[in-house]
Design an enzyme around this catalytic site. Structure first.
Site, PDB file in Angstrom:
ATOM      1  N   ASP A   1       0.863  -1.177   0.000  1.00  0.00           N
ATOM      2  CA  ASP A   1       0.000   0.000   0.000  1.00  0.00           C
ATOM      3  C   ASP A   1       0.905   1.234   0.000  1.00  0.00           C
ATOM      4  OD1 ASP A   1      -2.275   1.899   0.890  1.00  0.00           O
ATOM      5  OD2 ASP A   1      -3.283  -0.040   0.822  1.00  0.00           O
TER       6      ASP A   1
ATOM      7  N   SER B   1     -11.532  -1.216   0.140  1.00  0.00           N
ATOM      8  CA  SER B   1     -10.200  -1.234   0.748  1.00  0.00           C
ATOM      9  C   SER B   1     -10.220  -1.902   2.117  1.00  0.00           C
ATOM     10  CB  SER B   1      -9.666   0.200   0.895  1.00  0.00           C
ATOM     11  OG  SER B   1      -9.312   0.760  -0.330  1.00  0.00           O
TER      12      SER B   1
ATOM     13  N   HIS C   1      -3.514   6.026   3.696  1.00  0.00           N
ATOM     14  CA  HIS C   1      -4.282   4.825   3.355  1.00  0.00           C
ATOM     15  C   HIS C   1      -3.610   3.550   3.853  1.00  0.00           C
ATOM     16  CE1 HIS C   1      -6.131   1.766   0.676  1.00  0.00           C
ATOM     17  NE2 HIS C   1      -7.194   2.542   0.769  1.00  0.00           N
TER      18      HIS C   1
END
Length: 510
Positions: A232, A455, A283
């Site tokens: 990520d 996600s 994120h």
């Protein structure tokens, strides 16, 4: 919503917002990288708008797009408009990787470089940009349409991708108001008291864990002994509970966290300066929290597998793989995790609307090493999430996951994708309130946050898989995956949009 895997998709294309640092997005600037005298008749070079119109029509007609079905002119134009970069996947069908050097492959690569150098009137050294040491692909810089035509007529080429073109994605619907946030946010949230509850030793359990009986599963497994790799945007250096200093906080103990970086943060494709492991988006930190946040004593959210080991790779700047360095970074992260015997599971809450050759090769490579790979089915605006499951979740080697609401009717979340490739669903949004999603750690110490979309659904599923593998450490990937399927609501009748449905984590670990 704050954290989404593909923040805005218009007819399957990404609208990528530009910044001052993205000055190479200007087509005139990018084309100056090439000697314009090397180009063929300028009338044959399609404009960015013309390329996008063709792609948009393909999506409208077929619901998908693949560079391998594009015309020579379209492929060449996209490569030139993307700085001349072209990724060549070579070898026979299924030959995505090799062990060590091979005279056969060396000869093949040399012949391909000779084709380009002769057609472009440049040396092979000038043509070659990057040569992967494990996967059967290389990056080159081309200028001529004749190179594309000759390469396409050559045997033992698996794909040709214009790997720099993505800087120029434009919205198909010109009336659309929103722009892509690319999934990044550093904001913290004050959690609604109804969205979490306290368990010993003073950790918060996100409301949606109860939809999957995760706390009950902890009576049998907490993820100990299993290592999960997350590709990520990295880990925040300011969130101690996901770093060495706090990963063993509270009831979490005896585990490790490792941080690496394979992403190059540069506007120029020729840069080779790695950016490091630290999250500059938010994120990646949120996803790692959903999987592995410690069962802490500080009234903050706990992760699904709070005793698993964590290996984080910063392979991308954000959730959309729309940059040459992001694609290369994710590919390299996959290779690194594939070659670790301790890593059982790989979680990827990132993606792109269509296939990326070097990432596809890396997914296949990791799969060949026995990894269980979870990937996000896709997230966009509620007006554009008609597009199906995105890449790499669309691959057979990946397990696609999406998010649904808590109304009990299998309604996808406001921004989630669905489709035949979906294997599992996770309840992660309150029905009618897209601001109340899963509770996770925030970017900074002491911060809590909400995170939604496919996600967090993907990260949650990876955590449940870690619970199963911890409970049954001798099992194979197939056995773990089959147990997840058998423990889901809709098994044995797979739904055409939501797969096997919601996983019962407690049933899965029994």
């Amino acid at each position: 919503m704050k954290k989404i895997i593909i923040s805005v998709i218009y007819c399957g294309l990404l609208f990528v917002s530009c910044s001052q640092e993205d000055f190479e997005n200007d087509p005139q600037t990018s084309n100056e990288i090439l000697d314009q005298s090397d180009l063929l008749n300028a009338q044959e070079l399609l404009s960015i708008q013309e390329i996008n119109d063709i792609i948009a029509n393909e999506f409208k007609q077929n619901g998908s797009f693949d560079w391998q079905g594009a015309s020579d002119q379209l492929l060449w134009s996209a490569a030139v408009q993307g700085g001349g970069l072209l990724t060549i996947g070579y070898g026979g069908e299924g030959e995505f990787a090799r062990e060590g050097r091979s005279a056969e492959y060396d000869d093949l690569k040399a012949s391909l470089l000779n084709i380009i150098s002769s057609q472009d009137n440049r040396t092979a050294t000038d043509v070659l940009v990057y040569e992967d040491e494990v996967l059967n692909y290389m990056d080159v810089q081309i200028t001529s349409l004749s190179s594309i035509k000759t390469l396409r007529a050559t045997d033992n080429i698996r794909y040709l991708d214009p790997s720099g073109y993505s800087f120029y994605q434009q919205p198909i619907d010109q009336t659309a108001q929103s722009r892509s946030s690319k999934g990044c946010s550093f904001d913290a949230s004050v959690l609604n008291s109804a969205d979490s509850r306290v368990i010993s030793p003073n950790a918060l359990v996100s409301w949606n864990f109860d939809e999957h009986n995760i706390e009950q599963a902890w009576s049998l497994s907490t993820g100990a002994g299993v290592t999960v790799g997350v590709i990520d945007t990295g880990l925040s250096p300011d969130q101690s509970k996901l770093n060495t200093s706090g990963i063993n906080d509270g009831d979490s103990n005896g585990r490790s966290v490792e941080k690496y970086g394979t992403y190059i943060d540069s506007a120029w494709w020729w840069s080779n300066n790695l950016d490091g492991p630290n999250d500059r988006c938010g994120h990646g930190t949120n996803m790692a929290s959903a999987i592995a946040a410690p069962r802490n004593d500080d009234f903050q959210p706990v992760g699904v597998a709070y005793n698993c080991n964590l290996v984080s790779y910063r392979g991308t700047a954000d959730v959309v793989l729309d940059d040459y360095h992001e694609r290369k970074g994710v590919s390299n992260a996959l290779k690194a995790l594939a070659n670790r015997s301790d890593v059982k599971i790989i979680s990827m809450s990132i993606g792109y609307p269509w296939s990326i050759g070097n990432v596809k090769d890396a997914v296949k490579y990791a799969y060949s090493k026995g990894k269980l790979i979870f990937a996000a089915g896709g997230t966009s605006t509620s007006a554009t999430n008609w597009y199906g499951v995105i890449f790499p979740a669309s691959m057979d080697e990946a397990v696609a996951v999406t998010g649904i609401t808590d109304n009990g009717q299998y309604d996808r979340c406001d921004v989630c994708h669905s489709g035949s490739k979906i294997e599992f669903t996770i309840v992660m949004q309150r029905d009618g309130d897209d601001n109340r999603t899963g509770a996770v750690l925030g970017y900074n110490d002491g911060d809590n946050d909400y995170v939604g979309g496919s996600s967090v659904a993907t990260a949650t599923t990876a955590g449940i898989a870690a619970l199963v593998w911890s409970r049954y450490p001798g099992w194979s990937r197939s056995q773990v995956l089959n147990r997840l399927r058998q423990s889901s609501d809709l098994y044995p009748n797979k739904d055409g949009s939501y797969g096997w449905g919601n996983i019962d984590a407690f049933q899965a670990v029994q």
